[in-house]
Design a protein around this motif. Structure first.
Motif, mmCIF file in Angstrom:
data_model
loop_
_atom_site.group_PDB
_atom_site.id
_atom_site.type_symbol
_atom_site.label_atom_id
_atom_site.label_comp_id
_atom_site.label_asym_id
_atom_site.label_seq_id
_atom_site.Cartn_x
_atom_site.Cartn_y
_atom_site.Cartn_z
ATOM 1 N N MET A 1 0.961 -1.374 0.088
ATOM 2 C CA MET A 1 -0.182 0.305 0.043
ATOM 3 C C MET A 1 0.722 1.154 0.114
ATOM 4 O O MET A 1 1.730 1.285 0.318
ATOM 5 C CB MET A 1 -1.277 0.466 1.407
ATOM 6 N N TRP A 2 0.149 2.670 -0.859
ATOM 7 C CA TRP A 2 0.301 3.288 -0.313
ATOM 8 C C TRP A 2 0.968 4.143 0.319
ATOM 9 O O TRP A 2 -0.525 4.191 0.608
ATOM 10 C CB TRP A 2 0.825 4.216 -2.069
ATOM 11 N N THR A 3 1.131 4.983 1.353
ATOM 12 C CA THR A 3 1.222 5.550 2.972
ATOM 13 C C THR A 3 1.989 6.814 2.837
ATOM 14 O O THR A 3 2.955 6.413 1.971
ATOM 15 C CB THR A 3 1.290 4.509 3.209
ATOM 16 N N THR A 4 1.878 7.777 3.649
ATOM 17 C CA THR A 4 2.912 8.250 3.807
ATOM 18 C C THR A 4 2.649 7.814 5.843
ATOM 19 O O THR A 4 2.299 7.494 6.583
ATOM 20 C CB THR A 4 2.445 10.057 4.113
ATOM 21 N N ILE A 5 4.095 8.354 6.570
ATOM 22 C CA ILE A 5 4.494 7.536 7.938
ATOM 23 C C ILE A 5 4.345 9.289 8.491
ATOM 24 O O ILE A 5 4.660 10.250 8.547
ATOM 25 C CB ILE A 5 6.366 7.518 7.444
ATOM 26 N N ASN A 6 3.676 8.595 9.729
ATOM 27 C CA ASN A 6 3.150 9.792 10.823
ATOM 28 C C ASN A 6 4.233 10.038 11.552
ATOM 29 O O ASN A 6 4.355 11.165 11.447
ATOM 30 C CB ASN A 6 1.849 9.410 11.347
ATOM 31 N N ALA A 17 12.636 -1.412 15.717
ATOM 32 C CA ALA A 17 12.159 0.189 15.470
ATOM 33 C C ALA A 17 10.004 -0.729 14.556
ATOM 34 O O ALA A 17 10.158 -2.145 13.979
ATOM 35 C CB ALA A 17 12.921 -0.128 13.919
ATOM 36 N N TRP A 18 9.807 0.890 14.527
ATOM 37 C CA TRP A 18 7.878 0.827 14.372
ATOM 38 C C TRP A 18 7.436 2.027 13.551
ATOM 39 O O TRP A 18 8.412 3.179 13.623
ATOM 40 C CB TRP A 18 8.067 0.636 15.098
ATOM 41 N N ALA A 19 6.488 2.023 12.818
ATOM 42 C CA ALA A 19 6.356 3.199 11.824
ATOM 43 C C ALA A 19 4.510 3.039 12.301
ATOM 44 O O ALA A 19 4.114 2.538 12.292
ATOM 45 C CB ALA A 19 7.159 2.752 10.324
ATOM 46 N N HIS A 20 4.069 4.306 12.562
ATOM 47 C CA HIS A 20 2.674 5.009 12.422
ATOM 48 C C HIS A 20 2.142 4.962 11.299
ATOM 49 O O HIS A 20 3.144 6.195 10.280
ATOM 50 C CB HIS A 20 2.585 5.397 13.505
ATOM 51 N N ASN A 25 -3.855 4.768 9.706
ATOM 52 C CA ASN A 25 -3.613 4.888 11.194
ATOM 53 C C ASN A 25 -2.901 3.679 12.585
ATOM 54 O O ASN A 25 -3.857 4.077 13.731
ATOM 55 C CB ASN A 25 -5.097 5.428 12.085
ATOM 56 N N ALA A 26 -2.571 2.754 12.037
ATOM 57 C CA ALA A 26 -1.423 2.256 13.549
ATOM 58 C C ALA A 26 -0.550 1.745 13.087
ATOM 59 O O ALA A 26 0.252 2.672 12.080
ATOM 60 C CB ALA A 26 -1.947 1.148 12.737
ATOM 61 N N TRP A 27 0.204 1.518 14.458
ATOM 62 C CA TRP A 27 1.946 0.958 14.499
ATOM 63 C C TRP A 27 1.792 -0.449 14.264
ATOM 64 O O TRP A 27 1.243 -1.471 13.882
ATOM 65 C CB TRP A 27 1.870 1.400 15.920
ATOM 66 N N HIS A 28 3.236 -0.289 13.115
ATOM 67 C CA HIS A 28 3.451 -1.830 12.449
ATOM 68 C C HIS A 28 4.997 -1.982 12.520
ATOM 69 O O HIS A 28 5.954 -1.128 12.151
ATOM 70 C CB HIS A 28 3.506 -1.236 11.432
ATOM 71 N N LYS A 29 5.370 -2.553 13.873
ATOM 72 C CA LYS A 29 6.390 -2.755 13.923
ATOM 73 C C LYS A 29 7.333 -3.773 12.344
ATOM 74 O O LYS A 29 7.231 -4.348 11.238
ATOM 75 C CB LYS A 29 6.591 -4.476 14.531
#
Length: 70
Positions: A1-6, A17-20, A25-29
């Motif tokens: 999926m295309w997205t921006t990183i919050n 390491a994690w990214a929201h 609108n969720a955190w992913h490891k």
């Protein structure tokens, strides 16, 4: 999926390491397994966050980040 990183998150623990993601609108490891792999994925996520660019994120069945394209 295309997205921006919050937001992005790391700690002093190995391979943590994690990214929201804005898309859900969720955190992913970032999937663990290879230290260099986690570092490389986190670097791309950091560049995307710093520049405001979208990235293509590949998630596994458990919603862990396995690949990132900038």
């Amino acid at each position: 999926m295309w997205t921006t990183i919050n937001q992005i998150f790391t700690s002093n623990h190995s391979q943590n390491a994690w990214a929201h993601l804005a898309s859900d609108n969720a955190w992913h490891k970032v999937l663990t397994g290879a230290t260099d792999g986690v570092t490389n994925v986190h670097l791309v996520l950091s560049v995307a966050k710093a520049t405001g660019k979208q990235v293509y994120i590949v998630l596994d069945a458990a919603k862990n980040i396995t690949q990132v394209y900038l």
